[in-house]
Write an enzyme that holds these catalytic residues in place. Structure first.
Site, PDB file in Angstrom:
ATOM      1  N   ASP A   8      51.738  33.578  42.789  1.00 37.02           N
ATOM      2  CA  ASP A   8      50.950  33.154  41.655  1.00 37.02           C
ATOM      3  C   ASP A   8      50.654  34.425  40.840  1.00 37.02           C
ATOM      4  O   ASP A   8      50.726  35.535  41.379  1.00 37.02           O
ATOM      5  CB  ASP A   8      49.648  32.506  42.159  1.00 37.02           C
ATOM      6  CG  ASP A   8      48.708  32.196  41.021  1.00 37.02           C
ATOM      7  OD1 ASP A   8      49.154  31.587  40.028  1.00 37.02           O
ATOM      8  OD2 ASP A   8      47.516  32.581  41.103  1.00 37.02           O
ATOM      9  N   ASP A  10      47.900  34.826  37.817  1.00 38.54           N
ATOM     10  CA  ASP A  10      46.485  35.065  37.485  1.00 38.54           C
ATOM     11  C   ASP A  10      45.622  35.058  38.751  1.00 38.54           C
ATOM     12  O   ASP A  10      45.568  34.051  39.458  1.00 38.54           O
ATOM     13  CB  ASP A  10      45.968  33.960  36.546  1.00 38.54           C
ATOM     14  CG  ASP A  10      46.709  33.924  35.216  1.00 38.54           C
ATOM     15  OD1 ASP A  10      46.905  34.990  34.616  1.00 38.54           O
ATOM     16  OD2 ASP A  10      47.080  32.819  34.784  1.00 38.54           O
TER      17      ASP A  10
HETATM   18  C1  BG6 Z   1      46.642  29.515  35.615  1.00 41.11           C
HETATM   19  C2  BG6 Z   1      45.185  29.872  35.609  1.00 41.11           C
HETATM   20  O1  BG6 Z   1      47.396  30.580  36.094  1.00 41.11           O
HETATM   21  O2  BG6 Z   1      47.081  29.187  34.282  1.00 41.11           O
HETATM   22  C3  BG6 Z   1      44.368  28.746  34.994  1.00 41.11           C
HETATM   23  O3  BG6 Z   1      44.759  30.097  36.940  1.00 41.11           O
HETATM   24  C4  BG6 Z   1      44.894  28.435  33.599  1.00 41.11           C
HETATM   25  O4  BG6 Z   1      43.023  29.147  34.945  1.00 41.11           O
HETATM   26  C5  BG6 Z   1      46.383  28.095  33.676  1.00 41.11           C
HETATM   27  O5  BG6 Z   1      44.201  27.306  33.045  1.00 41.11           O
HETATM   28  C6  BG6 Z   1      46.986  27.820  32.301  1.00 41.11           C
HETATM   29  O6  BG6 Z   1      46.994  29.009  31.566  1.00 41.11           O
HETATM   30  P1  BG6 Z   1      47.337  29.156  30.021  1.00 41.11           P
HETATM   31  O7  BG6 Z   1      47.468  30.651  29.844  1.00 41.11           O
HETATM   32  O8  BG6 Z   1      48.643  28.437  29.779  1.00 41.11           O
HETATM   33  O9  BG6 Z   1      46.227  28.541  29.248  1.00 41.11           O
HETATM   34 MG    MG Z   2      45.716  32.077  40.325  1.00 45.52          MG
END
Ligand code: BG6
Ligand code: MG
Length: 220
Positions: A8, A10
């Site tokens: 993963d 984030d």
């Molecule tokens: C995930 C995060 O990696 O991506 C979530 O943990 C986030 O918190 C999701 O909502 C979608 O991200 P983005 O950047 O497309 O809005």
């Molecule tokens: Mg994550």
């Protein structure tokens, strides 16, 4: 057979989970909703729109789709502003050393993220060359806890899911890994969830955790 590692992004490879939280907090504050620790943890791993729906559970008015799309776009604008400050120095030394070492050992490596911003982050921080495959939020129909992202990542690595280990900080991600048929290692917030095959408290512990799973799976 080769072994796949699916990371993963984030909250695992980089602390952008904090930026997601701060961007949502700014948007939610305009609605009078506070993003506390519990709510912030529920937002980990799930899609942008699913996050907004989750935040709106504490709201007394029903919003139109246009209003929701405007709020999600506003959150992304704020989030992207934070991302502009990213550089290769935003990746911790622990993570860089672990990725280099695992790469040298011949693991096939992927990123499996719900975020549509994942390719931007991978480029800004210099993470991209470590990975054979990056599956991001724009490539999937259903975000975590749906297994789609990890099934696609395993297939991109040319491996069956049960030959892959997912490293995750979210409950939704651990559920996605389990449903995909992958092994899983929990880190950060996902450790207390207790449903991964094993857990690490820092990236330095990753080789030991991988070894525990290799033995459990009886891989050669
Ligand atoms: C995930 C995060 O990696 O991506 C979530 O943990 C986030 O918190 C999701 O909502 C979608 O991200 P983005 O950047 O497309 O809005
Ligand atoms: Mg994550």
């Amino acid at each position: 057979m080769r072994t796949g590692l699916i990371f993963d992004l984030d909250g695992v490879l980089i602390s952008t989970d904090i930026y997601h939280r701060q961007a949502w907090a700014a948007v939610a504050a305009k609605l009078g909703i506070a993003v506390d620790d519990d709510l912030a943890d529920q937002l980990r791993g799930i899609s942008r729109m699913a996050s907004l729906e989750c935040i709106l559970r504490g709201y007394d008015r029903t919003l139109s789709m246009e209003e929701k799309e405007a709020l999600a776009a506003e959150k992304n604008r704020i989030y992207r502003w934070f991302l502009e400050s990213l550089t290769p120095a935003s990746i911790s030394r622990d993570v860089m050393e672990a990725l280099s070492s695992l790469r040298r050992q011949g693991y096939s490596m992927a990123i499996g993220s719900s975020s549509r911003n994942a390719p931007f982050i991978a480029d800004r921080t210099g993470l991209r060359p470590f990975f054979d495959v990056i599956i991001d939020g724009s490539m999937i129909r259903n975000a975590k806890p749906d297994p789609e992202v990890f099934i696609l990542a395993a297939s991109g690595l040319g491996l069956p899911p049960d030959r892959c280990i997912v490293i995750e900080d979210s409950e939704s991600g651990i559920e996605a890994a389990r449903s995909a048929g992958c092994f899983s290692i929990a880190t950060g917030n996902a450790v207390s969830y207790g449903k991964a095959d094993t857990a690490i408290s820092s990236f330095g512990d990753l080789p030991d955790a991988i070894e525990i799973i290799r033995r459990k799976a009886a891989w050669q």
